[in-house]
Design a protein around this motif. Structure first.
Motif, mmCIF file in Angstrom:
data_model
loop_
_atom_site.group_PDB
_atom_site.id
_atom_site.type_symbol
_atom_site.label_atom_id
_atom_site.label_comp_id
_atom_site.label_asym_id
_atom_site.label_seq_id
_atom_site.Cartn_x
_atom_site.Cartn_y
_atom_site.Cartn_z
ATOM 1 N N ALA A 70 0.839 -1.204 0.000
ATOM 2 C CA ALA A 70 0.000 0.000 0.000
ATOM 3 C C ALA A 70 0.869 1.248 0.000
ATOM 4 C CB ALA A 70 -0.925 -0.010 1.220
ATOM 5 N N ARG A 71 1.914 1.224 0.831
ATOM 6 C CA ARG A 71 2.837 2.358 0.926
ATOM 7 C C ARG A 71 3.513 2.630 -0.415
ATOM 8 N NH1 ARG A 71 1.499 5.576 3.479
ATOM 9 N NH2 ARG A 71 2.095 6.871 1.738
ATOM 10 N N ASP A 72 4.024 1.564 -1.030
ATOM 11 C CA ASP A 72 4.698 1.721 -2.320
ATOM 12 C C ASP A 72 3.739 2.269 -3.368
ATOM 13 O OD1 ASP A 72 6.911 0.679 -1.144
ATOM 14 O OD2 ASP A 72 6.797 -1.288 -2.131
ATOM 15 N N THR A 73 2.538 1.708 -3.396
ATOM 16 C CA THR A 73 1.555 2.150 -4.393
ATOM 17 C C THR A 73 1.177 3.606 -4.159
ATOM 18 O OG1 THR A 73 0.716 -0.111 -4.493
ATOM 19 C CG2 THR A 73 -0.693 1.611 -5.419
ATOM 20 N N ALA A 74 0.957 3.957 -2.899
ATOM 21 C CA ALA A 74 0.577 5.336 -2.579
ATOM 22 C C ALA A 74 1.687 6.312 -2.960
ATOM 23 C CB ALA A 74 0.242 5.460 -1.093
ATOM 24 N N ASP A 75 2.924 5.918 -2.697
ATOM 25 C CA ASP A 75 4.045 6.796 -3.038
ATOM 26 C C ASP A 75 4.131 7.002 -4.544
ATOM 27 O OD1 ASP A 75 4.718 7.084 -0.413
ATOM 28 O OD2 ASP A 75 6.376 5.637 -0.442
ATOM 29 N N ARG A 76 4.006 5.910 -5.284
ATOM 30 C CA ARG A 76 4.067 6.018 -6.739
ATOM 31 C C ARG A 76 2.940 6.909 -7.256
ATOM 32 N NH1 ARG A 76 1.435 3.362 -10.136
ATOM 33 N NH2 ARG A 76 0.985 1.520 -8.892
ATOM 34 N N LEU A 77 1.722 6.696 -6.712
ATOM 35 C CA LEU A 77 0.573 7.484 -7.141
ATOM 36 C C LEU A 77 0.749 8.960 -6.815
ATOM 37 C CD1 LEU A 77 -2.274 5.068 -6.056
ATOM 38 C CD2 LEU A 77 -1.767 5.798 -8.398
ATOM 39 N N ALA A 78 1.341 9.224 -5.649
ATOM 40 C CA ALA A 78 1.535 10.621 -5.259
ATOM 41 C C ALA A 78 2.375 11.352 -6.309
ATOM 42 C CB ALA A 78 2.201 10.701 -3.891
ATOM 43 N N GLY A 79 3.330 10.606 -6.904
ATOM 44 C CA GLY A 79 4.117 11.197 -7.984
ATOM 45 C C GLY A 79 3.307 11.336 -9.264
ATOM 46 N N ASP A 80 2.649 10.241 -9.656
ATOM 47 C CA ASP A 80 1.911 10.233 -10.924
ATOM 48 C C ASP A 80 0.748 11.221 -10.936
ATOM 49 O OD1 ASP A 80 3.604 8.276 -11.715
ATOM 50 O OD2 ASP A 80 2.143 6.633 -11.640
ATOM 51 N N LEU A 81 0.171 11.447 -9.786
ATOM 52 C CA LEU A 81 -1.060 12.254 -9.727
ATOM 53 C C LEU A 81 -0.822 13.647 -9.162
ATOM 54 C CD1 LEU A 81 -3.495 9.476 -8.462
ATOM 55 C CD2 LEU A 81 -3.460 10.479 -10.727
ATOM 56 N N ARG A 82 0.423 14.056 -9.133
ATOM 57 C CA ARG A 82 0.665 15.404 -8.611
ATOM 58 C C ARG A 82 -0.105 16.405 -9.471
ATOM 59 N NH1 ARG A 82 6.061 14.885 -7.536
ATOM 60 N NH2 ARG A 82 5.493 13.997 -5.540
ATOM 61 N N GLY A 83 -0.961 17.153 -8.832
ATOM 62 C CA GLY A 83 -1.907 18.006 -9.570
ATOM 63 C C GLY A 83 -1.238 19.250 -10.179
#
Lengths: 312, 312
Positions: free
Chosen positions: B299-312
């Motif tokens: 979950a942590r890894d996925t959230a971190d990756r998403l935080a990068g991909d979805l930076r608004g």
């Protein structure tokens, strides 16, 4: 035809079936043995085209002198089963009114469905479920599965994700002799904003009709994939070019009776499909409660009137 | 940030909140005090824009060495809470997988929602409910009511009966500081047949966006009326002229990650609304189970990756 308690009524129905009415499609036959459409056709022929709702909202609980608690819910539902089992074509519990009490309310729903099953009366669970893939398959298992605690004879479905997204439930229903009723054309004022919308010259409602027509092809005497079509949709059926008769489908119709729906307007909406209409009534019948005999009489009167109005 | 058991994690979150993060919109605040949109915004800022699903279907139960029983379901859900509570922005139980076990399964769902509540982690119940009038009000009471056993921080809704038919739930959510996510534009192949259909030059999806935009007007930092928009809908957002950013809405997006959804394609779909995307992931994270530490790490890894991909 009308007897005392629920168990007694159930025994009477069972005896009736054993004695003389073991025709294909008779109500009370185990799902699987006979498709839902055939069972519903026989039940409508026997009892009239009425589906009585079990809608225990707060106002109705209060009118029956019952508290808005699980105990009140349980009493309400048990009274409905006692009054209607063996006497109407179909009984339709509204899932939302059980879910609001959480798992304890859902346990009452389970018992209600089991009691209807035991009485040989068709159950239609109004749940309007809809999803895709493995989630849709889980809903199918929940409401149409052979061993599920919440299995009903049929369940209502909502096709916002596309008619084909409901395929797991359509397959499950076909495999277990159960049925579904897919939302198609409703009479609430907001419904048109979705259901009348067009893609490639076909409306959203029309695509539901097309899907249902294909799935019911060749089913005799009636398909097992039903639709929800409001009795007070006016001229929408013509405007959207919906051939309801060709769909060979049970048509669950809210709005017949109290809200309008004269014999003439019903013919205008349903045309040649009039004989496939299963009128859904809640308030009109439930308002006669909580007395069991009064409820049973109200259901009988309503069913008799509908049998006249909806003669196909 | 990552601690041992669920209760420990909950205590840690509570301590964090008490110590330094009692800002408006912090997760863990009682509903009512702060609107859902603000609580979700804070949770996404703290933990990344990931909503982890609890999807206990048979294949996943088997992969975790669990039986397809209520006991297996209970173990699965408890493991998810232990792994995710206090560590992700939001947890999304899929109601269908609980309903298939009847009232006993729904009781597990109740406990799961209560555990998440106690841990101060936002819950989004994926139930896709939709109806009209008193029935819709009953669903609102069931999932968004202050004292309901099945209350969640937010619930998914299906607008086949028209966006406005959902009004009782929209009102209930607003009154109790909860939220909803309305199906708008999904990426399943059948979805377009409904959602792309047009009425008066506006698509069905567009009407959902319009309704949500109106309901979220003026909400800061984020509205509480969300939408479900698939991450892999391609060019549909442009073709249907959907202004997702103007909707000021949380956007629950299935399909980010495993199924596709590169940073570039995400920007193409969500544009200026990228910062409002809450990515829904189930398989990718749950596949790491049943080990709690492995699930938490996934979950942590996925959230971190998403935080990068979805930076608004």
């Amino acid at each position: 035809m009308i007897s005392g308690g629920g168990a007694e009524a159930a025994a009477e129905v069972a005896a009736d079936l054993a004695a003389s009415r073991l025709v294909p499609g008779a109500p009370g036959r185990a799902p699987g043995a006979t498709p839902f459409g055939a069972r519903l056709r026989a039940a409508m022929d026997d009892h009239g085209p009425l589906c009585v709702g079990i809608d225990p909202h707060d106002a109705l609980l209060a009118a029956w002198g019952l508290p808005s608690t699980v105990a009140g819910l349980e009493r309400f539902a048990a009274t409905c089963v006692e009054a209607f089992a063996g006497r109407v074509a179909c009984v339709k519990p509204q899932s939302a009114f059980f879910e609001r009490f959480g798992s304890a309310g859902v346990a009452v729903l389970e018992r209600t469905l089991a009691d209807l099953r035991e009485a040989g009366t068709l159950s239609l669970l109004d749940a309007k479920r809809g999803d895709i893939g493995s989630t849709m398959a889980a809903y199918a298992q929940a409401y149409l599965g052979e061993d599920s605690p919440l299995r009903a004879d049929a369940v209502t479905l909502s096709p916002f994700l596309g008619y084909e997204s409901l395929r797991p439930a359509l397959d499950q229903a076909a495999a277990t002799g159960r049925g579904v009723f897919v939302l198609a054309l409703t009479s609430n004022p907001e419904g048109a904003s979705v259901q009348h919308a067009m893609l490639d010259r076909r409306s959203v409602a029309g695509r539901v009709v097309d899907g249902v027509t294909a799935d019911n092809a060749g089913a005799r005497p009636l398909g097992s994939v039903g639709m929800v079509v409001g009795a007070t949709v006016g001229t929408a059926v013509q405007e959207l070019a919906l051939d309801l008769a060709a769909a060979n489908a049970p048509l669950l119709a809210p709005g017949v009776g109290a809200q309008g729906g004269t014999a003439e307007s019903l013919r205008a909406v349903f045309g040649e499909a009039l004989g496939n209409v299963l009128a859904s009534s809640s308030r009109e019948v439930l308002g006669a409660g909580p007395d069991v005999a009064a409820l049973a009489a109200a259901a009988r009167d309503t069913a008799d009137r509908l049998a006249g109005d909806l003669r196909g």
